[in-house]
Every structure is written in C-alpha cells, then in structure tokens.
Design an enzyme around this catalytic site. Structure first.
Site, PDB file in Angstrom:
ATOM      1  CE1 TYR A  97      -5.124  -1.688  -1.666  1.00 24.76           C
ATOM      2  CE2 TYR A  97      -3.234  -3.128  -1.410  1.00 24.76           C
ATOM      3  CZ  TYR A  97      -3.879  -2.132  -2.095  1.00 24.76           C
ATOM      4  OH  TYR A  97      -3.304  -1.581  -3.206  1.00 24.76           O
ATOM      5  CB  SER A 105      -2.214  -4.566  -5.278  1.00 29.11           C
ATOM      6  OG  SER A 105      -1.169  -4.432  -4.358  1.00 29.11           O
TER       7      SER A 105
END
Length: 170
Positions: A43, A18
């Site tokens: 995350y 990401s």
C-alpha cells in the site's frame, strides 16, 4: 484529455494518493513485492508511486505544452469499508478505528472535486494536496530521479518506449 483542455481551461488529472508514503519506499528490485509481500508495504509503495508518477506526468505535460494538469491528493482517513472483511486482527481493529473517526466519503471527496473542477487551481500542476492545500510530500515523493525511473519502468512494463511522448504534436 487533449480535446477537453484548452488555454485558460486545462483538462485535469487527479490521482488519489495517501500519506502512507511516510514509511513507504519503492522496492526497485522487486516492484511486485513477490519476495516478502506485506499489504502495508504494498500500500505504501503504491501510494508513493502515485505521487511520483503524477509529478512526472505533470512535468512531461508541461514540457510538451499540453493544456492538461496533473495533481495528486491525500483524501484523508475516509470510512469506505476498507479492511472491513480482512481476517487479520490488526486490520479488524483498524477498521473499527476508521469507522469511528474517519471522514464520510463526501468529505473525503472534497479535495478531489476541488482539484477536478475549481477555478482556484486552474493551471496548478505537479502538486500534492491535502485539505485543498498544496503541501510538500515526503522526501521520497519529491525524488525527481525516482519519478523518471518509475515512468521508464512503467512504460517498459506495458511495452511502451520509455521516452513515449505525451505531446499531441508528435
């Protein structure tokens, strides 16, 4: 993977990352984030770890002469239902935003499929891709010492020796 790879046609590892590592960092003293857990921090850390792990895997595969490549990819902001059932107000709004502007799952999968199958990236390894292009990730995601350390910590966590070989020759 070794059986599937051969000179001129490598087997391929594609890890989904990401662009979250922009603010992510590895919490070496608490990788499980047991002290002060936050979903956003977890995350970011996990996606940074994906990029670092992939870089170290690629380095080790290349050094061992294995016919296997490893790359990481940021698929983009994809509308997959992520955060749809989150009770926090911020994530509910984030979901509405993603729902309106996010890529379809098919669009998000494009670069993953490209890396897994396209002859144009044959032999390319250890790179981070966005929209079918190899780009430089954040400085933290380019830290080769951190990549090696993460490999060692990961090996220890699953009871493997830190110097575990990726070579079929040993």
């Amino acid at each position: 993977l070794r059986a599937g790879g051969q000179p001129g046609r490598a087997a391929r590892v594609v890890n989904v990352a990401s662009n979250a590592p922009r603010r992510g960092r590895l919490h070496w003293d608490d990788l499980g984030l047991r002290q002060g857990y936050s979903a956003y921090s977890a995350y970011g850390q996990s996606k940074l770890a994906n990029i670092l792990f992939t870089a170290e895997l690629a380095r080790r595969l290349s050094a061992a002469g294995e016919p296997i490549t490893a790359n990481s990819v940021h698929p983009g902001l994809v509308h997959t239902g992520f955060a749809a059932n989150n009770a926090q107000l911020f994530w509910r709004f984030a979901y509405l935003f993603i729902n309106r502007i996010g890529l379809t799952p098919a669009q998000g999968a494009d670069t993953l499929i490209y890396l897994a199958a396209d002859p144009a990236v044959e032999g390319v390894s250890g790179r981070y891709f966005v929209k079918r292009r190899a780009v430089a990730p954040t400085a933290a995601a380019q830290d080769l010492a951190a990549a090696r350390r993460l490999w060692e910590v990961s090996a220890q966590a699953v009871a493997l020796p830190a110097n575990v070989s990726v070579s079929s020759k040993e």
